[in-house]
Scaffold this active site. Structure first.
Site, PDB file in Angstrom:
ATOM      1  N   SER A   8      -6.061 -64.154-105.481  1.00 41.49           N
ATOM      2  CA  SER A   8      -6.433 -63.699-104.024  1.00 41.49           C
ATOM      3  C   SER A   8      -7.923 -63.708-104.042  1.00 41.49           C
ATOM      4  O   SER A   8      -8.565 -63.091-105.074  1.00 41.49           O
ATOM      5  CB  SER A   8      -6.263 -62.121-103.947  1.00 41.49           C
ATOM      6  OG  SER A   8      -6.907 -61.585-102.983  1.00 41.49           O
ATOM      7  N   HIS A  33      -4.035 -67.019-102.362  1.00 39.57           N
ATOM      8  CA  HIS A  33      -3.877 -66.126-101.487  1.00 39.57           C
ATOM      9  C   HIS A  33      -5.029 -65.708-100.497  1.00 39.57           C
ATOM     10  O   HIS A  33      -6.197 -65.441-101.205  1.00 39.57           O
ATOM     11  CB  HIS A  33      -3.405 -64.751-102.233  1.00 39.57           C
ATOM     12  CG  HIS A  33      -2.978 -63.460-101.561  1.00 39.57           C
ATOM     13  ND1 HIS A  33      -1.841 -63.390-100.930  1.00 39.57           N
ATOM     14  CD2 HIS A  33      -3.679 -62.497-101.243  1.00 39.57           C
ATOM     15  CE1 HIS A  33      -1.689 -62.157-100.474  1.00 39.57           C
ATOM     16  NE2 HIS A  33      -2.670 -61.626-100.432  1.00 39.57           N
ATOM     17  N   ASP A  35      -6.821 -63.140 -97.960  1.00 40.36           N
ATOM     18  CA  ASP A  35      -6.575 -61.930 -97.246  1.00 40.36           C
ATOM     19  C   ASP A  35      -7.382 -61.907 -96.060  1.00 40.36           C
ATOM     20  O   ASP A  35      -8.767 -62.090 -96.145  1.00 40.36           O
ATOM     21  CB  ASP A  35      -7.090 -60.778 -98.244  1.00 40.36           C
ATOM     22  CG  ASP A  35      -6.108 -60.663 -99.284  1.00 40.36           C
ATOM     23  OD1 ASP A  35      -4.715 -60.274 -98.948  1.00 40.36           O
ATOM     24  OD2 ASP A  35      -6.571 -60.593-100.527  1.00 40.36           O
ATOM     25  N   MET A  37      -8.517 -59.522 -92.790  1.00 40.30           N
ATOM     26  CA  MET A  37      -8.700 -58.567 -92.107  1.00 40.30           C
ATOM     27  C   MET A  37      -9.463 -58.317 -91.156  1.00 40.30           C
ATOM     28  O   MET A  37     -10.360 -58.893 -90.921  1.00 40.30           O
ATOM     29  CB  MET A  37      -9.305 -57.438 -93.402  1.00 40.30           C
ATOM     30  CG  MET A  37      -8.526 -57.615 -94.885  1.00 40.30           C
ATOM     31  SD  MET A  37      -9.378 -56.503 -95.959  1.00 40.30           S
ATOM     32  CE  MET A  37      -8.424 -56.836 -97.310  1.00 40.30           C
ATOM     33  N   HIS A  66      -2.317 -63.771 -95.975  1.00 34.11           N
ATOM     34  CA  HIS A  66      -1.909 -62.498 -95.632  1.00 34.11           C
ATOM     35  C   HIS A  66      -2.727 -61.885 -94.401  1.00 34.11           C
ATOM     36  O   HIS A  66      -3.764 -61.599 -94.733  1.00 34.11           O
ATOM     37  CB  HIS A  66      -2.057 -61.653 -97.019  1.00 34.11           C
ATOM     38  CG  HIS A  66      -1.779 -60.273 -97.158  1.00 34.11           C
ATOM     39  ND1 HIS A  66      -2.156 -59.424 -97.988  1.00 34.11           N
ATOM     40  CD2 HIS A  66      -1.187 -59.389 -96.066  1.00 34.11           C
ATOM     41  CE1 HIS A  66      -1.808 -58.147 -97.527  1.00 34.11           C
ATOM     42  NE2 HIS A  66      -1.265 -58.263 -96.757  1.00 34.11           N
ATOM     43  N   MET A 137       3.091 -54.328-100.797  1.00 33.20           N
ATOM     44  CA  MET A 137       1.683 -53.607-101.176  1.00 33.20           C
ATOM     45  C   MET A 137       1.837 -52.661-102.121  1.00 33.20           C
ATOM     46  O   MET A 137       2.533 -51.661-101.991  1.00 33.20           O
ATOM     47  CB  MET A 137       1.229 -53.286 -99.848  1.00 33.20           C
ATOM     48  CG  MET A 137       0.589 -54.355 -98.904  1.00 33.20           C
ATOM     49  SD  MET A 137      -0.205 -55.881 -99.444  1.00 33.20           S
ATOM     50  CE  MET A 137      -1.600 -54.850-100.030  1.00 33.20           C
ATOM     51  N   PHE A 143      -8.729 -53.509 -99.620  1.00 34.61           N
ATOM     52  CA  PHE A 143      -9.904 -53.483-100.610  1.00 34.61           C
ATOM     53  C   PHE A 143      -9.189 -53.942-101.741  1.00 34.61           C
ATOM     54  O   PHE A 143      -7.995 -53.561-102.168  1.00 34.61           O
ATOM     55  CB  PHE A 143     -10.439 -52.133-100.824  1.00 34.61           C
ATOM     56  CG  PHE A 143     -11.143 -51.522 -99.663  1.00 34.61           C
ATOM     57  CD1 PHE A 143     -12.373 -51.883 -99.290  1.00 34.61           C
ATOM     58  CD2 PHE A 143     -10.553 -50.779 -99.042  1.00 34.61           C
ATOM     59  CE1 PHE A 143     -12.772 -51.256 -98.011  1.00 34.61           C
ATOM     60  CE2 PHE A 143     -11.030 -50.033 -97.801  1.00 34.61           C
ATOM     61  CZ  PHE A 143     -12.174 -50.308 -97.481  1.00 34.61           C
ATOM     62  N   GLY A 144      -9.920 -54.747-102.611  1.00 33.13           N
ATOM     63  CA  GLY A 144      -9.569 -55.269-104.013  1.00 33.13           C
ATOM     64  C   GLY A 144      -9.858 -53.859-104.973  1.00 33.13           C
ATOM     65  O   GLY A 144     -10.677 -53.195-104.674  1.00 33.13           O
ATOM     66  N   GLY A 145      -9.153 -54.270-106.330  1.00 31.76           N
ATOM     67  CA  GLY A 145      -9.783 -53.313-107.100  1.00 31.76           C
ATOM     68  C   GLY A 145      -9.229 -52.221-107.177  1.00 31.76           C
ATOM     69  O   GLY A 145      -9.746 -51.212-107.870  1.00 31.76           O
ATOM     70  N   ASP A 175       1.164 -57.348-104.467  1.00 32.82           N
ATOM     71  CA  ASP A 175      -0.076 -57.462-104.103  1.00 32.82           C
ATOM     72  C   ASP A 175      -0.787 -56.108-104.296  1.00 32.82           C
ATOM     73  O   ASP A 175      -0.494 -55.095-103.284  1.00 32.82           O
ATOM     74  CB  ASP A 175      -0.246 -57.906-102.697  1.00 32.82           C
ATOM     75  CG  ASP A 175      -1.418 -58.140-102.274  1.00 32.82           C
ATOM     76  OD1 ASP A 175      -2.356 -58.040-103.104  1.00 32.82           O
ATOM     77  OD2 ASP A 175      -1.751 -58.609-101.019  1.00 32.82           O
ATOM     78  N   GLY A 176      -1.640 -56.080-105.257  1.00 33.60           N
ATOM     79  CA  GLY A 176      -2.553 -54.801-105.312  1.00 33.60           C
ATOM     80  C   GLY A 176      -2.296 -54.196-106.647  1.00 33.60           C
ATOM     81  O   GLY A 176      -1.389 -53.906-107.144  1.00 33.60           O
ATOM     82  N   GLY A 177      -3.633 -54.176-107.357  1.00 35.55           N
ATOM     83  CA  GLY A 177      -3.493 -53.565-108.672  1.00 35.55           C
ATOM     84  C   GLY A 177      -2.778 -54.119-109.773  1.00 35.55           C
ATOM     85  O   GLY A 177      -2.540 -53.713-111.022  1.00 35.55           O
ATOM     86  N   GLY A 197      -6.318 -60.410-107.554  1.00 34.77           N
ATOM     87  CA  GLY A 197      -7.625 -60.598-107.056  1.00 34.77           C
ATOM     88  C   GLY A 197      -8.809 -60.226-108.233  1.00 34.77           C
ATOM     89  O   GLY A 197      -9.409 -61.057-108.911  1.00 34.77           O
TER      90      GLY A 197
HETATM   91  C1  DX5 Z   1      -5.684 -55.839-100.555  1.00 34.13           C
HETATM   92  C2  DX5 Z   1      -5.447 -57.245-100.483  1.00 34.13           C
HETATM   93  C3  DX5 Z   1      -5.283 -57.796-101.937  1.00 34.13           C
HETATM   94  C4  DX5 Z   1      -6.232 -57.882-102.921  1.00 34.13           C
HETATM   95  C5  DX5 Z   1      -5.675 -57.322-104.228  1.00 34.13           C
HETATM   96  O1  DX5 Z   1      -5.571 -55.520 -99.226  1.00 34.13           O
HETATM   97  O2  DX5 Z   1      -4.257 -57.329 -99.736  1.00 34.13           O
HETATM   98  O3  DX5 Z   1      -4.712 -59.013-101.958  1.00 34.13           O
HETATM   99  O4  DX5 Z   1      -6.971 -58.821-103.035  1.00 34.13           O
HETATM  100  O5  DX5 Z   1      -6.684 -57.146-105.189  1.00 34.13           O
HETATM  101  P1  DX5 Z   1      -6.346 -56.547-106.628  1.00 34.13           P
HETATM  102  O6  DX5 Z   1      -5.702 -57.546-107.299  1.00 34.13           O
HETATM  103  O7  DX5 Z   1      -7.770 -56.522-106.849  1.00 34.13           O
HETATM  104  O8  DX5 Z   1      -5.829 -55.198-106.385  1.00 34.13           O
HETATM  105 ZN    ZN Z   2      -3.376 -59.677 -99.872  1.00 34.06          ZN
END
Ligand code: DX5
Ligand code: ZN
Length: 225
Positions: A8, A33, A35, A37, A66, A137, A143-145, A175-177, A197
């Site tokens: 991502s 991927h 994202d 928003m 996404h 999700m 947000f990432g991370g 997707d996520g974490g 990501g």
């Molecule tokens: C969050 C996004 C993810 C994000 C995941 O809303 O949809 O795609 O990049 O990031 P990580 O892998 O850092 O959790």
């Molecule tokens: Zn995503």
């Protein structure tokens, strides 16, 4: 089902976007991927079709857009035209989800549906035969991370069961974490498209981060039930 790493770009260095996306594919990322928003559906803003169009020129792998936006129908044609290969929309953002999924297919893209952590998989019963992928999700989007939400594993396993019982073919994306500490569990639960990501772009060498994560994911397939 084939395990694929889906980097991502949200956590990439946007001043080096093309180069970093290429490094992620060299490390084994076989889908990219993106994202999207809108500051309404989620409390953050990111990129739109112009960035997809630019990436399309330098990226060979499929682009997985996404959409975390309200009224996705308004933007689907433009993302398709910009070079998106897969487009996913949130169940929570679509009043007429069936229509929206058909709209994505009618523009030549593979349709996906996404559910937030608080949305049960049962909300998707009537559309599972229409989608190319279901995206679970495993953090609240925006947000990432963020930290992986463990109940996502039950949702992935439930979807894998529903797919088997109904002899369907949709793919299961998470997707996520997703990182070296969680990737084994998500693969064992039944996910095969692994979005990451921060674990790929957050620190260190992008190519080797991707390669290590994919390797960890593949070794977990041997331990699948
Ligand atoms: C969050 C996004 C993810 C994000 C995941 O809303 O949809 O795609 O990049 O990031 P990580 O892998 O850092 O959790
Ligand atoms: Zn995503």
């Amino acid at each position: 089902m084939k395990i694929e790493l889906v980097p991502s770009i949200l956590s990439s260095d946007f001043s080096q976007l093309g180069a970093q996306a290429q490094q992620a594919s060299e490390g084994g990322g076989s889908v990219l991927h993106v994202d999207v928003m809108d500051g309404h559906f989620v409390p953050n803003l990111t990129v739109g079709p112009p960035v997809v169009r630019s990436l399309r020129k330098v990226i060979q792998v499929p682009m997985d857009c996404h959409l975390m936006i309200e009224n996705p129908d308004l933007f689907i044609p433009e993302f398709a035209e910009a070079g998106a290969d897969w487009i996913s929309v949130h169940q929570e953002a679509c009043e007429h989800l069936d229509r929206t999924l058909h709209l994505i297919s009618s523009h030549g893209c593979k349709p996906g549906v996404v559910i937030n952590p608080a949305t049960p998989v049962e909300m998707l019963t009537e559309v599972l035969d229409l989608v190319h992928h279901v995206l679970v999700m495993s953090v609240n989007p925006g947000f990432g991370g963020q930290k992986f939400i463990p109940n996502s594993l039950n949702k992935i396993a439930a979807l894998a069961r529903m797919r088997g019982e109904r002899k369907l073919e949709f793919r299961i994306e998470v997707d996520g974490g997703v990182d070296l500490t969680t990737v084994g569990d998500v693969v064992k639960a039944g996910a095969e498209l692994l979005v990451a990501g921060n674990a790929v772009f957050g620190h260190g060498d992008v190519r080797s981060n991707a390669a290590k994560l994919l390797e960890a994911a593949r070794s977990a397939t041997f331990a699948r039930a």
